[in-house]
Design a protein around this motif. Sequence first.
Motif, PDB file in Angstrom:
ATOM      1  N   VAL A 134       0.835  -1.203   0.000  1.00  0.00           N
ATOM      2  CA  VAL A 134       0.000   0.000   0.000  1.00  0.00           C
ATOM      3  C   VAL A 134       0.873   1.258   0.000  1.00  0.00           C
ATOM      4  O   VAL A 134       0.612   2.204  -0.745  1.00  0.00           O
ATOM      5  CB  VAL A 134      -0.976  -0.005   1.198  1.00  0.00           C
ATOM      6  N   GLN A 135       1.929   1.274   0.796  1.00  0.00           N
ATOM      7  CA  GLN A 135       2.836   2.419   0.819  1.00  0.00           C
ATOM      8  C   GLN A 135       3.513   2.610  -0.530  1.00  0.00           C
ATOM      9  O   GLN A 135       3.665   3.742  -1.010  1.00  0.00           O
ATOM     10  CB  GLN A 135       3.869   2.268   1.930  1.00  0.00           C
ATOM     11  N   ASP A 136       3.921   1.516  -1.154  1.00  0.00           N
ATOM     12  CA  ASP A 136       4.553   1.596  -2.466  1.00  0.00           C
ATOM     13  C   ASP A 136       3.586   2.170  -3.507  1.00  0.00           C
ATOM     14  O   ASP A 136       3.954   3.048  -4.295  1.00  0.00           O
ATOM     15  CB  ASP A 136       5.049   0.214  -2.904  1.00  0.00           C
ATOM     16  N   LEU A 137       2.360   1.680  -3.504  1.00  0.00           N
ATOM     17  CA  LEU A 137       1.363   2.188  -4.445  1.00  0.00           C
ATOM     18  C   LEU A 137       1.086   3.670  -4.204  1.00  0.00           C
ATOM     19  O   LEU A 137       1.029   4.464  -5.149  1.00  0.00           O
ATOM     20  CB  LEU A 137       0.066   1.390  -4.334  1.00  0.00           C
ATOM     21  N   ALA A 138       0.926   4.054  -2.947  1.00  0.00           N
ATOM     22  CA  ALA A 138       0.652   5.461  -2.615  1.00  0.00           C
ATOM     23  C   ALA A 138       1.805   6.363  -3.040  1.00  0.00           C
ATOM     24  O   ALA A 138       1.587   7.479  -3.515  1.00  0.00           O
ATOM     25  CB  ALA A 138       0.369   5.604  -1.131  1.00  0.00           C
TER      26      ALA A 138
END
Length: 176
Positions: free
Chosen positions: A10-14
């Motif tokens: 999720v952090q990578d996508l954000a």
Amino acid sequence: INRQVLMSLVQDLASRNLFDFEKDFLQANLDKLKVYGYCFEGYTGIINSRESYFAANMDSLCNQVRRELYNGHHPVYTKILDEAPVIYGLGVNIKNSFIADGCFIEGTVTDCILFPGVRVARGAQLSRCIVMQDTCIAADAILRNVIADKNVRIGPAVTLTGCEALPIVIPKGSEL
């Protein structure tokens, strides 16, 4: 999926300004992942915007949705706040609403969700609103299709009218 792996994804996508988990992660990585499906025919709400947050909360006021979400087979765990029971003033009018402990209601509340500690003064009218913790609505205020964050103060005779597709959002700690 492991919690840490999910948080990392999720952090990578954000960080790449990608916010659709299904499209940007699952569909983009079908060749690398083992993905399984489950047919679920009950209520589901996808919350990915203020508007969808508002719609999903309003859906929860529908009897059928409420029965599906709050059945005894799937308990809902929430943070417990030890508050006094709701206090209802004389002549209040409340219809189809969730009202948390610690609220003090003297006005009209219809199709609303009120979090703990909300105060609705005499003559105030709320319709299709989500009012979060410790917010105060003064006398004769009229709110329709509004999301009020925590610790908001709405003054006397203020009128705020949003629409279902675009509710008015009042930020935390605001005074109107």
